[in-house]
Design a protein around this motif. Sequence first.
Motif, PDB file in Angstrom:
ATOM      1  N   GLU A  27       0.840  -1.198   0.000  1.00 49.35           N
ATOM      2  CA  GLU A  27       0.000   0.000   0.000  1.00 49.35           C
ATOM      3  C   GLU A  27       0.878   1.253   0.000  1.00 49.35           C
ATOM      4  O   GLU A  27       0.591   2.238  -0.691  1.00 49.35           O
ATOM      5  CB  GLU A  27      -0.920   0.000   1.231  1.00 49.35           C
ATOM      6  CG  GLU A  27      -1.740  -1.256   1.422  1.00 49.35           C
ATOM      7  CD  GLU A  27      -2.842  -1.398   0.389  1.00 49.35           C
ATOM      8  OE1 GLU A  27      -3.132  -0.423  -0.314  1.00 49.35           O
ATOM      9  OE2 GLU A  27      -3.412  -2.494   0.280  1.00 49.35           O
ATOM     10  N   GLY A  28       1.960   1.216   0.793  1.00 43.66           N
ATOM     11  CA  GLY A  28       2.851   2.374   0.857  1.00 43.66           C
ATOM     12  C   GLY A  28       3.536   2.651  -0.467  1.00 43.66           C
ATOM     13  O   GLY A  28       3.652   3.807  -0.893  1.00 43.66           O
ATOM     14  N   ILE A  29       3.999   1.609  -1.136  1.00 45.85           N
ATOM     15  CA  ILE A  29       4.652   1.784  -2.438  1.00 45.85           C
ATOM     16  C   ILE A  29       3.669   2.364  -3.443  1.00 45.85           C
ATOM     17  O   ILE A  29       4.006   3.272  -4.224  1.00 45.85           O
ATOM     18  CB  ILE A  29       5.224   0.437  -2.922  1.00 45.85           C
ATOM     19  CG1 ILE A  29       6.414   0.030  -2.044  1.00 45.85           C
ATOM     20  CG2 ILE A  29       5.647   0.519  -4.388  1.00 45.85           C
ATOM     21  CD1 ILE A  29       6.952  -1.356  -2.332  1.00 45.85           C
ATOM     22  N   PHE A  96      -4.308   6.329   5.071  1.00 52.75           N
ATOM     23  CA  PHE A  96      -4.291   5.412   3.939  1.00 52.75           C
ATOM     24  C   PHE A  96      -4.416   4.030   4.566  1.00 52.75           C
ATOM     25  O   PHE A  96      -3.419   3.421   4.962  1.00 52.75           O
ATOM     26  CB  PHE A  96      -3.010   5.540   3.121  1.00 52.75           C
ATOM     27  CG  PHE A  96      -3.112   4.921   1.758  1.00 52.75           C
ATOM     28  CD1 PHE A  96      -3.637   5.636   0.695  1.00 52.75           C
ATOM     29  CD2 PHE A  96      -2.720   3.609   1.539  1.00 52.75           C
ATOM     30  CE1 PHE A  96      -3.758   5.068  -0.569  1.00 52.75           C
ATOM     31  CE2 PHE A  96      -2.833   3.028   0.293  1.00 52.75           C
ATOM     32  CZ  PHE A  96      -3.357   3.765  -0.765  1.00 52.75           C
ATOM     33  N   PRO A  97      -5.648   3.521   4.740  1.00 49.23           N
ATOM     34  CA  PRO A  97      -5.892   2.334   5.580  1.00 49.23           C
ATOM     35  C   PRO A  97      -5.057   1.135   5.149  1.00 49.23           C
ATOM     36  O   PRO A  97      -5.079   0.731   3.990  1.00 49.23           O
ATOM     37  CB  PRO A  97      -7.392   2.066   5.383  1.00 49.23           C
ATOM     38  CG  PRO A  97      -7.964   3.381   4.954  1.00 49.23           C
ATOM     39  CD  PRO A  97      -6.896   4.046   4.156  1.00 49.23           C
ATOM     40  N   ALA A  98      -4.311   0.568   6.124  1.00 51.84           N
ATOM     41  CA  ALA A  98      -3.453  -0.572   5.805  1.00 51.84           C
ATOM     42  C   ALA A  98      -3.269  -1.460   7.033  1.00 51.84           C
ATOM     43  O   ALA A  98      -2.200  -2.025   7.234  1.00 51.84           O
ATOM     44  CB  ALA A  98      -2.095  -0.086   5.297  1.00 51.84           C
ATOM     45  N   GLY A  99      -4.336  -1.583   7.838  1.00 48.30           N
ATOM     46  CA  GLY A  99      -4.249  -2.380   9.048  1.00 48.30           C
ATOM     47  C   GLY A  99      -5.173  -3.580   9.017  1.00 48.30           C
ATOM     48  O   GLY A  99      -5.774  -3.898   7.988  1.00 48.30           O
ATOM     49  N   THR A 100      -5.310  -4.222  10.170  1.00 52.15           N
ATOM     50  CA  THR A 100      -6.172  -5.400  10.279  1.00 52.15           C
ATOM     51  C   THR A 100      -7.635  -5.004  10.336  1.00 52.15           C
ATOM     52  O   THR A 100      -8.466  -5.513   9.594  1.00 52.15           O
ATOM     53  CB  THR A 100      -5.794  -6.219  11.524  1.00 52.15           C
ATOM     54  OG1 THR A 100      -4.425  -6.621  11.413  1.00 52.15           O
ATOM     55  CG2 THR A 100      -6.663  -7.458  11.646  1.00 52.15           C
ATOM     56  N   ALA A 101      -7.974  -4.082  11.222  1.00 48.79           N
ATOM     57  CA  ALA A 101      -9.371  -3.652  11.375  1.00 48.79           C
ATOM     58  C   ALA A 101      -9.607  -2.252  10.826  1.00 48.79           C
ATOM     59  O   ALA A 101     -10.678  -1.952  10.319  1.00 48.79           O
ATOM     60  CB  ALA A 101      -9.780  -3.717  12.850  1.00 48.79           C
ATOM     61  N   ASP A 102      -8.610  -1.354  10.946  1.00 47.66           N
ATOM     62  CA  ASP A 102      -8.738   0.032  10.469  1.00 47.66           C
ATOM     63  C   ASP A 102      -9.961   0.711  11.083  1.00 47.66           C
ATOM     64  O   ASP A 102     -10.733   1.376  10.384  1.00 47.66           O
ATOM     65  CB  ASP A 102      -8.807   0.079   8.934  1.00 47.66           C
ATOM     66  CG  ASP A 102      -7.510  -0.389   8.283  1.00 47.66           C
ATOM     67  OD1 ASP A 102      -6.450   0.106   8.673  1.00 47.66           O
ATOM     68  OD2 ASP A 102      -7.571  -1.255   7.400  1.00 47.66           O
ATOM     69  N   LYS A 115      -8.343   2.557  -2.643  1.00 46.91           N
ATOM     70  CA  LYS A 115      -7.122   3.360  -2.626  1.00 46.91           C
ATOM     71  C   LYS A 115      -7.339   4.741  -3.235  1.00 46.91           C
ATOM     72  O   LYS A 115      -6.809   5.750  -2.746  1.00 46.91           O
ATOM     73  CB  LYS A 115      -6.002   2.635  -3.385  1.00 46.91           C
ATOM     74  CG  LYS A 115      -5.547   1.325  -2.798  1.00 46.91           C
ATOM     75  CD  LYS A 115      -4.429   0.742  -3.651  1.00 46.91           C
ATOM     76  CE  LYS A 115      -3.915  -0.567  -3.098  1.00 46.91           C
ATOM     77  NZ  LYS A 115      -4.960  -1.613  -3.078  1.00 46.91           N
ATOM     78  N   GLU A 116      -8.104   4.784  -4.316  1.00 46.95           N
ATOM     79  CA  GLU A 116      -8.319   6.070  -4.986  1.00 46.95           C
ATOM     80  C   GLU A 116      -9.074   7.045  -4.081  1.00 46.95           C
ATOM     81  O   GLU A 116      -8.790   8.243  -4.080  1.00 46.95           O
ATOM     82  CB  GLU A 116      -9.112   5.850  -6.284  1.00 46.95           C
ATOM     83  CG  GLU A 116      -8.411   4.979  -7.317  1.00 46.95           C
ATOM     84  CD  GLU A 116      -7.225   5.669  -7.975  1.00 46.95           C
ATOM     85  OE1 GLU A 116      -7.057   6.890  -7.781  1.00 46.95           O
ATOM     86  OE2 GLU A 116      -6.449   4.969  -8.666  1.00 46.95           O
ATOM     87  N   GLN A 117     -10.022   6.525  -3.307  1.00 51.63           N
ATOM     88  CA  GLN A 117     -10.743   7.394  -2.377  1.00 51.63           C
ATOM     89  C   GLN A 117      -9.793   7.976  -1.329  1.00 51.63           C
ATOM     90  O   GLN A 117      -9.843   9.160  -1.008  1.00 51.63           O
ATOM     91  CB  GLN A 117     -11.867   6.614  -1.693  1.00 51.63           C
ATOM     92  CG  GLN A 117     -12.708   7.450  -0.748  1.00 51.63           C
ATOM     93  CD  GLN A 117     -13.234   6.646   0.430  1.00 51.63           C
ATOM     94  OE1 GLN A 117     -12.503   5.940   1.114  1.00 51.63           O
ATOM     95  NE2 GLN A 117     -14.540   6.758   0.667  1.00 51.63           N
ATOM     96  N   ALA A 118      -8.917   7.114  -0.783  1.00 46.26           N
ATOM     97  CA  ALA A 118      -7.958   7.586   0.219  1.00 46.26           C
ATOM     98  C   ALA A 118      -7.023   8.632  -0.374  1.00 46.26           C
ATOM     99  O   ALA A 118      -6.698   9.634   0.279  1.00 46.26           O
ATOM    100  CB  ALA A 118      -7.167   6.407   0.778  1.00 46.26           C
ATOM    101  N   VAL A 389       3.286  -3.182  -8.216  1.00 47.23           N
ATOM    102  CA  VAL A 389       3.525  -2.817  -6.819  1.00 47.23           C
ATOM    103  C   VAL A 389       3.888  -4.048  -5.996  1.00 47.23           C
ATOM    104  O   VAL A 389       4.787  -4.004  -5.150  1.00 47.23           O
ATOM    105  CB  VAL A 389       2.278  -2.104  -6.248  1.00 47.23           C
ATOM    106  CG1 VAL A 389       2.344  -2.025  -4.725  1.00 47.23           C
ATOM    107  CG2 VAL A 389       2.149  -0.706  -6.832  1.00 47.23           C
ATOM    108  N   ARG A 390       3.195  -5.175  -6.240  1.00 47.75           N
ATOM    109  CA  ARG A 390       3.485  -6.386  -5.474  1.00 47.75           C
ATOM    110  C   ARG A 390       4.907  -6.888  -5.747  1.00 47.75           C
ATOM    111  O   ARG A 390       5.618  -7.320  -4.836  1.00 47.75           O
ATOM    112  CB  ARG A 390       2.459  -7.475  -5.791  1.00 47.75           C
ATOM    113  CG  ARG A 390       1.151  -7.309  -5.021  1.00 47.75           C
ATOM    114  CD  ARG A 390       0.304  -8.561  -5.106  1.00 47.75           C
ATOM    115  NE  ARG A 390      -0.276  -8.735  -6.429  1.00 47.75           N
ATOM    116  CZ  ARG A 390      -1.448  -8.233  -6.798  1.00 47.75           C
ATOM    117  NH1 ARG A 390      -2.163  -7.507  -5.962  1.00 47.75           N
ATOM    118  NH2 ARG A 390      -1.923  -8.445  -8.021  1.00 47.75           N
TER     119      ARG A 390
END
Length: 404
Positions: A27-29, A96-102, A115-118, A389-390
Amino acid sequence: MVPGSVEDRRYLVIVNPVSRGGKAQEEGIWLLNRLKRAGVEYEALFTERAGHAEEMVVKWAEDFDVVVSVSGDGTTNEIINGVMKVPSSRLKLAMFPAGTADDFACNMGYDRKDKEQALRAILGNTCRTIDLIRYDDRYAAVTFGLGVDSEIADGAYKWKRFRIPAYFYSGLKKCFLEERKRYFVRFDYEGQTFEDWVLIAILCNAPLFGRYIKIHPEARMNDGILGLTIGREMPNVYGLVLFLFACLGGRHGFSRKVSFHQVRRMRVECKTDTYAQIDGEVYKFDAGRVIELSVVPGALKVLVPPESLRNRKLPFVAREELPEPRQLQLIPSRTGVAEDLEALSRRVKSRVEQALEAAREHRRRIPVPGVREGRQQSFDLQREEMRLVRRAARRLRKELGKGG
């Protein structure tokens, strides 16, 4: 240029590369690549240990206008505590949500899969001002909880790579296979005293936690009041039934074992050793520990998706955001960033760019099928971007694993 526009802003992007089972690095990349293409002025840092995000924000908050959290609730909590330690800064938070529950991001109106919304929220001007929970000299954005939920979260840590299923497994194991702890607490709040055994007690700035659990349906993030949900001691199976009702839109209030309260200030005394969870991170308080809690109204400004302002299901009281006052700057802002930060950020950017370039080179060797038109073409381009990205994330993980 409009004050507060993207051209005026400096962004500090903080990525926790191990969040969401390591997916946060991808997500960061993706985000750093998009910010570079957009010509945004930013610096990027990866966290290396617990507490690192807070240290970075405290050290460099005054150099930036927006700090972006590419992580889950735990690292976001660190960032918020860093912001609150530098009252002279005018730092806004973006997610930029990238967690378990966020939980924090979801309560703010972010779609954790979009991602585009964030990205639109990060580059936009739509902002909400929210309250925070102060406990002793620290802060929480979503919940401060005591009891069995914290015990379940602690049990799920060893399987955290499985994310949400790990919590369900830990909960069922605690319910049917293991003997759970019992918690005796005393709460003093709003002229009242509660002293009894509890299964769970959660002080809420927002209604939703654990992604699905609406623990206090009336909690709002900008009303200057905190919600307190108390679940008295009860049999495990009955507690599991109430948990399922809480997941169905917060319908657990029918039980006499559950009570809802509203507080501005509260004193907690743990009469037994007690597990606690604070914005998703687990702590253990010894018997006799006393915690002073209170609400801090209008403590933090958060950039949010524009469409979230029209979503009446989000936990906010309808009110107009006041424009930021213009203040006389007696000490001029720095024209650049600190040299040590710039060096760290340059190294992160270089590694990310090298990993992306290597992934592009790998892709060039593979024949590209004919380009399709319309929506399918857009979908194919997005899918190809994520593949790139992956690959870059895998290469970056290998490089970091070698200590390079």
